[in-house]
Structure formats: structure tokens, C-alpha cells
Motif scaffolding. Structure first.
Motif, PDB file in Angstrom:
ATOM      1  N   PHE A  44       0.859  -1.535   0.249  1.00 53.21           N
ATOM      2  CA  PHE A  44      -0.188  -0.032   0.360  1.00 53.21           C
ATOM      3  C   PHE A  44       0.809   1.235   0.006  1.00 53.21           C
ATOM      4  O   PHE A  44       1.860   1.225   1.064  1.00 53.21           O
ATOM      5  N   ASP A  45       0.398   2.261  -0.805  1.00 51.05           N
ATOM      6  CA  ASP A  45       0.872   3.655  -1.061  1.00 51.05           C
ATOM      7  C   ASP A  45       0.191   4.319  -0.769  1.00 51.05           C
ATOM      8  O   ASP A  45      -0.514   5.568  -1.765  1.00 51.05           O
ATOM      9  N   VAL A  46       0.158   4.701   0.570  1.00 48.93           N
ATOM     10  CA  VAL A  46      -0.908   5.745   0.736  1.00 48.93           C
ATOM     11  C   VAL A  46      -0.658   7.538  -0.169  1.00 48.93           C
ATOM     12  O   VAL A  46       0.575   8.016   1.618  1.00 48.93           O
ATOM     13  N   ALA A  72       7.047   9.093   4.043  1.00 46.69           N
ATOM     14  CA  ALA A  72       7.841   7.953   3.706  1.00 46.69           C
ATOM     15  C   ALA A  72       7.708   7.855   2.559  1.00 46.69           C
ATOM     16  O   ALA A  72       8.501   6.438   1.811  1.00 46.69           O
ATOM     17  N   ASP A  73       6.850   7.943   1.408  1.00 45.86           N
ATOM     18  CA  ASP A  73       6.885   7.501  -0.006  1.00 45.86           C
ATOM     19  C   ASP A  73       7.729   8.489  -0.601  1.00 45.86           C
ATOM     20  O   ASP A  73       8.689   8.030  -1.589  1.00 45.86           O
ATOM     21  N   ARG A  74       8.425   9.335   0.061  1.00 47.82           N
ATOM     22  CA  ARG A  74       9.853  10.088  -0.332  1.00 47.82           C
ATOM     23  C   ARG A  74      10.336   8.679  -0.635  1.00 47.82           C
ATOM     24  O   ARG A  74      11.851   8.358  -1.546  1.00 47.82           O
ATOM     25  N   VAL A  98      11.320  12.886  -9.043  1.00 49.47           N
ATOM     26  CA  VAL A  98       9.786  13.547  -9.375  1.00 49.47           C
ATOM     27  C   VAL A  98       8.974  13.103  -9.404  1.00 49.47           C
ATOM     28  O   VAL A  98       8.304  12.054  -9.750  1.00 49.47           O
ATOM     29  N   ASP A  99       8.099  12.837  -7.930  1.00 49.24           N
ATOM     30  CA  ASP A  99       6.819  12.336  -7.921  1.00 49.24           C
ATOM     31  C   ASP A  99       5.364  13.153  -8.112  1.00 49.24           C
ATOM     32  O   ASP A  99       5.508  14.618  -6.747  1.00 49.24           O
ATOM     33  N   PHE A 100       4.826  12.757  -9.578  1.00 50.32           N
ATOM     34  CA  PHE A 100       3.525  14.453  -9.145  1.00 50.32           C
ATOM     35  C   PHE A 100       2.635  13.683  -8.769  1.00 50.32           C
ATOM     36  O   PHE A 100       1.352  13.143  -8.830  1.00 50.32           O
TER      37      PHE A 100
HETATM   38  K   LIG Z   1       2.442   9.689  -3.760  1.00 55.95           K
END
Ligand SMILES: [K+]
Ligand SMILES: Nc1ncnc2c1ncn2[C@@H]1O[C@H](COP(=O)(O)OP(=O)(O)O)[C@@H](O)[C@H]1O
Ligand SMILES: CC(C)(COP(=O)(O)O)[C@@H](O)C(=O)NCCC(=O)O
Length: 256
Positions: free
Chosen positions: A5-7, A108-110, A128-130
Motif C-alpha cells: 500500500f502506498d497511501v 515515507a513515500d519519498r 520527481v513524484d507528481f
Molecule cells: K505519492
């Protein structure tokens, strides 16, 4: 099977891995009000629809930047998968040395993105996360998380324009052919998309200067990456599954 899971603040991306292979992924809305049973029924239905069995899930790993959702997802995991989930955070091995002033502060996503990007492309690298926000993260040749930049996301920037100016409508995020536009909708679309591509290129160029390296790879991910990729001069690849891949790698490092 491994359930990941990526919240994010807007969406939860759910992935199912069989060994190293992503066999299914879904995008569901992040809803702080949903209970563990509601998440359970939603995910169970998605499994059934794809001919998968939730009972075959052996482990669960979660990365979240929305603390309020964690309680429901952890309980979902315990109740429907009979598993204590691994939650990406302090105490979890990532193989990445975090150079933030306070490492606990980094989303955490980074970190998850950094783990996947370094594993796949090696450093120095910019991710780069959009998402709801657009994040830029720099990872050194040695695999250190050096830090980065957080900009307002494309969708929330354009929503602000529509909400704060009475005569501006909500627009679809599509590219007009020109920037000398002759109607309101195209003028807004051009401002958002071409303006945003410039934002991305400027931050990436400045980061490259600070990294003092000529061979920096730039990888983009997140819901809206492909929209900007074609207009940006600096993005080398779009990697749609970067965050899910990072979750799988962190799982491998932390499994019992
Ligand atoms: K994200
Ligand atoms: N495939 C897509 N096509 C168009 N818009 C998308 C897509 N995926 C996500 N979005 C939009 O992009 C924004 C960011 O989404 P996402 O990357 O899921 O953010 P987060 O990780 O913050 O939850 C949201 O407003 C979402 O509605
Ligand atoms: C910057 C973010 C809001 C991005 O989240 P997203 O757009 O994926 O929902 C998230 O990574 C976050 O809350 N980070 C904590 C602050 C930091 O990374 O410095």
C-alpha cells in the motif's frame, strides 16, 4: 503473495506481488473516514474481480503520508490478511542514509521512491513524484538521500485557480497547442501545463548544479507524471511503478 500500500493524500495505490512480479495494481481514493471493514470489503471485491484470493496474502507492507488512515489499514491487515503489516518508518531498514535535518520528517513515500530509484538506476539521481504535492528528491552516487523540494501539485494548483477566481471554470488537464490562447479554458490549461513544465525544469536544473555532477538521471513518477514528461526538457524516464517497487524492495530487506 505480498500486498503493498502506498497511501498518498489523494489516492492509495494498492499492489499485489507474486515473488518479484507485480501482478495487479489498483488506485483507490484516500478516505480518512473509511473503516478497516470498508477497506476490507473494497479490497476483497477487487481481489475477487481479478480472480485472486485475499487468503493467499502472506505479507503486507504500508507506506503512508496520511497518519489518519493508518489505524484502519493496520486493522484491515490484521483482520483480513491475518498479518501484522510492515509500516515504513523509523526502525525499518531501507539501505538509504537520510541526510535530512530530522530523518523522521521525510515523507515515507519519498524514501520508498529513493530506494527503488537507487536500486534500479543507481545514483546520482533526481526523483520527481507528481502527487498531491510534487516532490523532488536528490540521491547521491553513494545512495544517500540528500533532501529535496516540495512544490504545490498540479491538480491542487489548478483547483486553487478555479476556486479563487469567480470567472475561471474548472478545466481538464489537457495541453492546448499554443500559449497565446484566445479563450479562458485554453489560457488556463496553457498556464497550468506549460507553466508547470517550467517549474519542473527549473528545480531540476538547480538541483543538478547543487549535485555538481553531469550525469544525473531524472526519473518521474506519480499520477500526473506522463502529462508533464512530454513538455519537460529534463525528465529522462517516467516510471509508473517506482513506489510499489520500492515497497517490495523494503519488504525484502525487512522480512523475517
Ligand atoms: K505519492
Ligand atoms: N492516471 C491519472 N490520470 C489523471 N489524473 C490522475 C491520475 N492519477 C492521479 N491523478 C490525479 O493526480 C493527482 C495526484 O494523484 P496521486 O499521484 O495519486 O497523488 P497522491 O500520491 O498524493 O495520492 C490527484 O488529483 C489525482 O486525481
Ligand atoms: C510532501 C508530501 C505531502 C507528498 O505527498 P503526496 O503528494 O504523495 O500525497 C509527503 O511526502 C509528506 O507529507 N512529506 C512530509 C514532509 C517532507 O517530506 O519533508
Amino acid at each position: 503473495m505480498l500486498l503493498v500500500f502506498d497511501v498518498g493524500n489523494t489516492n492509495i495505490v494498492v499492489g499485489v506481488y507474486k515473488d518479484k512480479k507485480l501482478i495487479k495494481d489498483w488506485r483507490i481514493s484516500t478516505d480518512k473516514d473509511k473503516t478497516s471493514d470498508e477497506y476490507g470489503m473494497l479490497i476483497k471485491q477487487l481481489f475477487i474481480y481479478e480472480g485472486l484470493d485475499l487468503n493467499l496474502v502472506e505479507d503486507v507492507i504500508i507506506s503512508s503520508v496520511v497518519p489518519n488512515v493508518m489505524h484502519s489499514l493496520e486493522n484491515f491487515s490484521l483482520k483480513y490478511c491475518k498479518k501484522e503489516p510492515i509500516v515504513v518508518g523509523p526502525g525499518i531498514k531501507t539501505g538509504i542514509n537520510i541526510k535530512y535535518d530530522n530523518p523522521k520528517q521525510v515523507g515515507a513515500d519519498r524514501i520508498v521512491n529513493a530506494v527503488a530509484a537507487y536500486d534500479k538506476y543507481k545514483g546520482p539521481i533526481i526523483v520527481v513524484d507528481f502527487g498531491t504535492a510534487t516532490t523532488f528528491c536528490a540521491i547521491s552516487k553513494k545512495g544517500e538521500y540528500l533532501g529535496g523540494t516540495i512544490a504545490p501539485g498540479i491538480k491542487i494548483s489548478s483547483e486553487a485557480l478555479f476556486q479563487k477566481a469567480s470567472k475561471l471554470p474548472r478545466v481538464e488537464l489537457v495541453k492546448p497547442d499554443m500559449v497565446i490562447c484566445k479563450n479562458t479554458v485554453s489560457a488556463m490549461q496553457a498556464g497550468i501545463i506549460y507553466g508547470y513544465a517550467g517549474l519542473v525544469d527549473n528545480i531540476v536544473e538547480l538541483m543538478k548544479k547543487e549535485l555538481k555532477s553531469s550525469n544525473v538521471k531524472v526519473i518521474a513518477t506519480g499520477g500526473l507524471a506522463s502529462l508533464i514528461y512530454t513538455e519537460s526538457k529534463t525528465i529522462d524516464h517516467v516510471d509508473k511503478y517506482l513506489t510499489l517497487e520500492g515497497l517490495r524492495l523494503i519488504y525484502e530487506m525487512n522480512r523475517e
